[in-house]
Design a protein around this motif. Structure first.
Motif, short mmCIF file in Angstrom:
data_model
loop_
_atom_site.label_atom_id
_atom_site.label_comp_id
_atom_site.label_asym_id
_atom_site.label_seq_id
_atom_site.Cartn_x
_atom_site.Cartn_y
_atom_site.Cartn_z
N UNK A 13 0.82 -1.22 0.00
CA UNK A 13 0.00 0.00 0.00
C UNK A 13 0.85 1.27 0.00
N UNK A 14 2.16 1.14 0.21
CA UNK A 14 3.03 2.32 0.24
C UNK A 14 3.78 2.51 -1.08
N UNK A 73 4.81 1.27 17.27
CA UNK A 73 3.86 2.38 17.35
C UNK A 73 4.44 3.64 16.71
N UNK A 74 5.72 3.88 16.95
CA UNK A 74 6.37 5.07 16.40
C UNK A 74 6.48 4.98 14.89
N UNK A 75 6.82 3.80 14.38
CA UNK A 75 6.94 3.61 12.94
C UNK A 75 5.58 3.80 12.27
N UNK A 76 4.53 3.30 12.88
CA UNK A 76 3.18 3.46 12.34
C UNK A 76 2.84 4.94 12.27
N UNK A 77 3.19 5.70 13.30
CA UNK A 77 2.93 7.14 13.30
C UNK A 77 3.67 7.83 12.17
N UNK A 78 4.94 7.45 11.98
CA UNK A 78 5.75 8.06 10.91
C UNK A 78 5.15 7.79 9.55
N UNK A 79 4.72 6.56 9.32
CA UNK A 79 4.14 6.23 8.01
C UNK A 79 2.86 7.03 7.81
N UNK A 80 2.05 7.16 8.86
CA UNK A 80 0.78 7.88 8.73
C UNK A 80 1.00 9.37 8.44
N UNK A 81 2.13 9.90 8.91
CA UNK A 81 2.42 11.31 8.60
C UNK A 81 2.59 11.51 7.11
N UNK A 82 3.23 10.53 6.45
CA UNK A 82 3.45 10.63 5.00
C UNK A 82 2.30 10.07 4.19
N UNK A 83 1.52 9.19 4.80
CA UNK A 83 0.43 8.52 4.09
C UNK A 83 -0.80 8.52 4.99
N UNK A 84 -1.53 9.64 5.01
CA UNK A 84 -2.66 9.79 5.94
C UNK A 84 -3.73 8.70 5.78
N UNK A 85 -3.87 8.13 4.59
CA UNK A 85 -4.90 7.11 4.39
C UNK A 85 -4.43 5.72 4.75
N UNK A 126 -3.29 2.52 6.79
CA UNK A 126 -3.63 1.94 8.09
C UNK A 126 -2.69 0.78 8.34
N UNK A 127 -2.42 0.52 9.60
CA UNK A 127 -1.42 -0.50 9.92
C UNK A 127 -1.83 -1.88 9.43
N UNK A 128 -3.11 -2.04 9.09
CA UNK A 128 -3.56 -3.34 8.58
C UNK A 128 -3.43 -3.45 7.07
#
Ligand SMILES: [Zn+2]
Length: 66
Positions: free
Chosen positions: A9-10, A33-45, A47-49
Protein backbone atom coordinates in the motif's frame (compact mmCIF):
# COMPACT_ATOMS: atom_id res chain seq x y z
CA UNK A 1 0.83 -23.64 -1.76
CA UNK A 2 1.83 -21.16 -4.44
CA UNK A 3 2.86 -17.81 -3.00
CA UNK A 4 0.11 -15.27 -3.18
CA UNK A 5 1.05 -11.79 -4.40
CA UNK A 6 -0.14 -8.58 -2.85
CA UNK A 7 0.26 -4.90 -3.66
CA UNK A 8 2.16 -2.94 -1.06
CA UNK A 9 0.00 0.00 0.00
CA UNK A 10 3.03 2.32 0.24
CA UNK A 11 5.24 1.63 -2.79
CA UNK A 12 2.45 0.07 -4.94
CA UNK A 13 4.75 -2.75 -5.95
CA UNK A 14 3.46 -6.26 -6.35
CA UNK A 15 5.27 -8.41 -3.85
CA UNK A 16 5.08 -12.03 -2.75
CA UNK A 17 3.19 -12.35 0.49
CA UNK A 18 6.33 -13.54 2.28
CA UNK A 19 7.93 -10.10 1.70
CA UNK A 20 5.26 -8.36 3.70
CA UNK A 21 6.49 -6.89 6.93
CA UNK A 22 6.63 -9.41 9.69
CA UNK A 23 6.87 -8.77 13.35
CA UNK A 24 10.43 -9.12 14.51
CA UNK A 25 11.56 -9.87 18.01
CA UNK A 26 13.79 -6.80 18.30
CA UNK A 27 10.89 -4.47 17.55
CA UNK A 28 9.36 -3.29 20.75
CA UNK A 29 5.78 -2.05 20.95
CA UNK A 30 7.16 1.49 21.11
CA UNK A 31 9.17 1.08 17.92
CA UNK A 32 6.17 -0.39 16.11
CA UNK A 33 3.86 2.38 17.35
CA UNK A 34 6.37 5.07 16.40
CA UNK A 35 6.94 3.61 12.94
CA UNK A 36 3.18 3.46 12.34
CA UNK A 37 2.93 7.14 13.30
CA UNK A 38 5.75 8.06 10.91
CA UNK A 39 4.14 6.23 8.01
CA UNK A 40 0.78 7.88 8.73
CA UNK A 41 2.42 11.31 8.60
CA UNK A 42 3.45 10.63 5.00
CA UNK A 43 0.43 8.52 4.09
CA UNK A 44 -2.66 9.79 5.94
CA UNK A 45 -4.90 7.11 4.39
CA UNK A 46 -2.61 4.29 5.35
CA UNK A 47 -3.63 1.94 8.09
CA UNK A 48 -1.42 -0.50 9.92
CA UNK A 49 -3.56 -3.34 8.58
CA UNK A 50 -2.85 -2.41 4.96
CA UNK A 51 -0.32 -4.64 3.20
CA UNK A 52 3.11 -3.14 3.65
CA UNK A 53 6.35 -4.64 2.41
CA UNK A 54 9.33 -5.12 4.64
CA UNK A 55 11.36 -2.64 2.58
CA UNK A 56 8.93 0.23 3.11
CA UNK A 57 8.60 -0.61 6.78
CA UNK A 58 12.37 -0.63 7.22
CA UNK A 59 12.71 2.74 5.50
CA UNK A 60 10.39 4.33 8.03
CA UNK A 61 11.77 2.39 10.92
CA UNK A 62 15.35 3.39 10.15
CA UNK A 63 14.40 7.03 9.89
CA UNK A 64 13.12 6.86 13.45
CA UNK A 65 16.62 6.36 14.81
CA UNK A 66 17.74 9.84 13.74
ZN1 LIG B 1 6.49 -1.26 -0.26
Amino acid sequence: MPGRKVICSLCQHEIPEKFLRAHRAQETKDIVAYTIELIKQGHPDWSENDPTCQKCWDEYRHSSSR
